[in-house]
Write an enzyme that holds these catalytic residues in place. Sequence first.
Site, mmCIF file in Angstrom:
data_model
loop_
_atom_site.group_PDB
_atom_site.id
_atom_site.type_symbol
_atom_site.label_atom_id
_atom_site.label_comp_id
_atom_site.label_asym_id
_atom_site.label_seq_id
_atom_site.Cartn_x
_atom_site.Cartn_y
_atom_site.Cartn_z
ATOM 1 N N SER A 223 -5.283 1.692 5.739
ATOM 2 C CA SER A 223 -6.294 1.042 4.901
ATOM 3 C C SER A 223 -7.667 1.123 5.574
ATOM 4 C CB SER A 223 -5.858 -0.392 4.596
ATOM 5 O OG SER A 223 -6.538 -0.900 3.471
ATOM 6 N N ASP B 36 -1.680 1.593 -0.968
ATOM 7 C CA ASP B 36 -2.053 1.195 0.392
ATOM 8 C C ASP B 36 -0.884 1.358 1.376
ATOM 9 O OD1 ASP B 36 -2.643 -0.727 2.699
ATOM 10 O OD2 ASP B 36 -4.471 -0.930 1.523
#
Length: 343
Positions: free
Chosen positions: A48, A200
Amino acid sequence: MAEPAAAPAKRIKLALQGAGAHGAFTWGVLDRLLRDPRIEIEGVVGTSAGAMNTAVLADGLAAGGREEARRSLAAFWQGVSDLARASPLQPSLLDRWLGPGNMALSPGWQLADLMMKIFSPYQLNPMNRNPLVGLLGSVVDFARLRAAPAPAAFVCATNVLNGRLRVFGRAEMTPAAVMASACLPQLFQAVEVEGSWYWDGGFSGNPPIFPLIYMGGCPDILIVQLNPINIPEVPRDMRSILDRVNTLAFNSSLMREMRMIRFVTELIDQGHLDGTRYTRLFIHTIEAEAELSALHPSSRLNADHGFLRHLFALGADRAEDFLARHFEAIGQRSSTDVEARFC
């Protein structure tokens, strides 16, 4: 008489967590480490926001070494704050008065929070526009990044359809791979990479440690931890509850790997595993659990320049403290009690 030769730099590998705007804390940590010639970064893995820091760091080192990496990181996070000026997600005056990072009283945050609970990004953002794509491309030369020999660099994403973790090595790193690693499904449409769709990476590894183990090299892994393991009280409002649910999910894979590392270390210590074949890992952490856990969930989307600089300073301070207290441990032992912290 000749002056004594300087001691060789100690090599470490970095594992960078993601947590939205809190990634500016990692920026501060990296900046301080890059200013220390006693430290050499051998490998880095990120998820991320940690993936973005990974790409910017690795390309900066490839482009011009430590100082260029520092400039690239500063340019990236300055670009993030510049983009945020046009966003409706702005802290109100009362938010600013109450403390750094808070946006709970901002009308823009309250509306966005409500909309994200009702509508998907396919409805709210049908054109799938993400200004971070352009920013990342302006700071990172991905062709240069893929061609550079060192440091080793990895980012990870979660396959939406089968839940498997995908690790992208340096040779596979593209803007899409990094954006896939940072694709929160409440905010962005799934990212396609080579015919597969990703969310993610935090859902399956925040960050994964095994790429740093499999690559070989030095035994020292420094985790820059953004998601708090411990919090001071039970969440009571729905936003805080959801935030804690996400934090628990994003920490779970890291904690499992830490338990396995502890288990293998114990087997080596007890003579059940050959220490010449199995690597004893030294684990270190830099974190600001008390400060980051006290921030409102809205702070993860707060890219206000003042707040990012606050997090940068906090990260640099914690890295300074780590180097002062634990530099001698690098290459010798873990400075983190893995059992007490993760098990």
